[in-house]
Design an enzyme around this catalytic site. Structure first.
Site, PDB file in Angstrom:
ATOM      1  CD  GLU A  23      -5.323   1.874  58.639  1.00 51.93           C
ATOM      2  OE1 GLU A  23      -5.620   1.163  57.652  1.00 51.93           O
ATOM      3  OE2 GLU A  23      -5.506   3.101  58.673  1.00 51.93           O
TER       4      GLU A  23
ATOM      5  CB  CYS B 200       3.325  -2.706  54.980  1.00 53.64           C
ATOM      6  SG  CYS B 200       1.810  -3.639  54.769  1.00 53.64           S
TER       7      CYS B 200
ATOM      8  NE  ARG C 267      -5.217   1.756  52.507  1.00 52.94           N
ATOM      9  CZ  ARG C 267      -6.058   2.334  53.361  1.00 52.94           C
ATOM     10  NH1 ARG C 267      -6.921   3.223  52.945  1.00 52.94           N
ATOM     11  NH2 ARG C 267      -6.023   1.996  54.637  1.00 52.94           N
TER      12      ARG C 267
ATOM     13  CG  HIS D  30       5.779  -5.920  57.839  1.00 50.51           C
ATOM     14  ND1 HIS D  30       5.638  -4.668  58.391  1.00 50.51           N
ATOM     15  CD2 HIS D  30       4.593  -6.226  57.276  1.00 50.51           C
ATOM     16  CE1 HIS D  30       4.408  -4.229  58.194  1.00 50.51           C
ATOM     17  NE2 HIS D  30       3.754  -5.159  57.513  1.00 50.51           N
TER      18      HIS D  30
ATOM     19  CD  GLU E  75       9.126  -4.142  59.418  1.00 52.63           C
ATOM     20  OE1 GLU E  75       9.638  -4.317  58.299  1.00 52.63           O
ATOM     21  OE2 GLU E  75       7.908  -3.969  59.593  1.00 52.63           O
TER      22      GLU E  75
HETATM   23  N1  GLN Z   1      -3.509  -2.372  55.348  1.00 52.47           N
HETATM   24  C1  GLN Z   1      -2.713  -1.291  55.907  1.00 52.47           C
HETATM   25  C2  GLN Z   1      -3.034   0.030  55.216  1.00 52.47           C
HETATM   26  O1  GLN Z   1      -3.788   0.074  54.301  1.00 52.47           O
HETATM   27  C3  GLN Z   1      -1.243  -1.592  55.776  1.00 52.47           C
HETATM   28  C4  GLN Z   1      -0.890  -2.789  56.647  1.00 52.47           C
HETATM   29  C5  GLN Z   1       0.526  -2.798  57.165  1.00 52.47           C
HETATM   30  O2  GLN Z   1       1.250  -1.806  57.138  1.00 52.47           O
HETATM   31  N2  GLN Z   1       0.928  -3.920  57.699  1.00 52.47           N
HETATM   32  O3  GLN Z   1      -2.538   1.035  55.613  1.00 52.47           O
END
Ligand code: GLN
Length: 193
Positions: free
Chosen positions: A48, A78, A105, A175, A177
Site C-alpha cells: 500500500e 505495483c 492509482r 507482480h 514475484e
Molecule cells: N493500490 C495500491 C496502492 O495504491 C497498490 C497495490 C499493490 O501494490 N498491489 O498503493
C-alpha cells in the site's frame, strides 16, 4: 553474486526475496538507511503506497532512497512503481520521482481488482530474455498513463504499459514475484552488472 536489497517496511517483500534467489541473486531486507550500504540494486515491493510513504518518512528513508536511485538500479512493483513515478494521480501523492512516468492509482478499478492474466512482452524485453507470453498477477494495480521520452515499454496489457524501463530503473504494475516465470527478476539482475 549480486546483492539485491528488498525494501521491507510493508507489503510482499518476502515473495521478492524468494524471486531474487530463484533468479540467482542474494536478497537482503532493507529497513533503514544503513542497510543500503554495499547493495548493487534495490526492489520496492507491492503493498500500500500511502502506508509505505508514511513509513519511509518515519524511518527517514526518502532522501537515502533518492540518493541510492541516482547511482544504482531500483525495480518497483505495483505500490513500488507508484513510489518511483514522478507523477501520481487518483489521488495525487508524494513520490521519489526517480522515473519519468505518470501513474493513476487503482486505475483498472474493480475490473481487475485482482486478476491472473497473461501479457505479451515487447521486442525490447525478449531481445534480452527468452521469448513468449508472461503470466501477470494484478492486484489493485495502477495504470501507467504517461511514459517519458527516455522510457522503454517492455510489456503491455490491454494496450497500456505494464512493464517499463527507464535508464537504470524498471517498474511493473503487476507482480512478477508471484509467478514462477523468472525473466523480469533476471532482467533486473542483468542491469546490476
Ligand atoms: N493500490 C495500491 C496502492 O495504491 C497498490 C497495490 C499493490 O501494490 N498491489 O498503493
Amino acid at each position: 553474486m549480486k546483492r539485491v536489497g528488498i525494501l521491507a517496511l510493508q507489503g510482499d517483500f518476502d515473495a521478492h526475496a524468494k524471486a531474487v534467489e530463484r533468479a540467482g541473486g542474494a536478497p537482503t531486507l532493507v529497513r533503514s538507511a544503513g542497510d543500503l550500504e554495499g547493495l548493487d540494486g534495490l526492489i520496492i515491493p507491492g503493498g500500500e503506497s500511502t502506508t509505505m510513504l508514511k513509513l519511509l518518512h518515519e524511518e527517514n528513508l526518502m532522501e537515502p532512497l533518492r540518493n541510492f536511485g541516482r547511482l544504482r538500479p531500483i525495480f518497483g512493483t505495483c505500490a513500488g512503481a507508484i513510489l518511483l513515478a514522478n507523477e501520481v494521480s487518483s489521488p495525487a501523492q508524494e513520490s521519489l520521482g526517480l522515473i519519468d512516468i505518470g501513474v493513476e492509482r487503482n486505475g483498472y478499478g474493480r475490473q481487475i481488482d485482482s486478476r491472473v492474466t497473461s501479457v505479451t512482452p515487447e521486442r525490447d524485453f525478449t531481445s534480452r530474455t527468452q521469448p513468449g507470453d508472461m503470466e501477470a498477477v494484478f492486484i489493485r494495480a495502477p495504470i501507467i498513463r504517461r511514459v517519458g521520452d527516455r522510457a522503454k515499454v517492455l510489456a503491455r496489457y490491454q494496450g497500456d504499459p505494464v512493464l517499463v524501463e527507464e535508464g537504470r530503473h524498471i517498474v511493473a504494475t503487476f507482480h512478477p514475484e508471484l509467478s514462477p516465470d523468472r525473466r523480469v527478476h533476471e532482467l533486473f539482475l542483468q542491469k546490476l552488472d
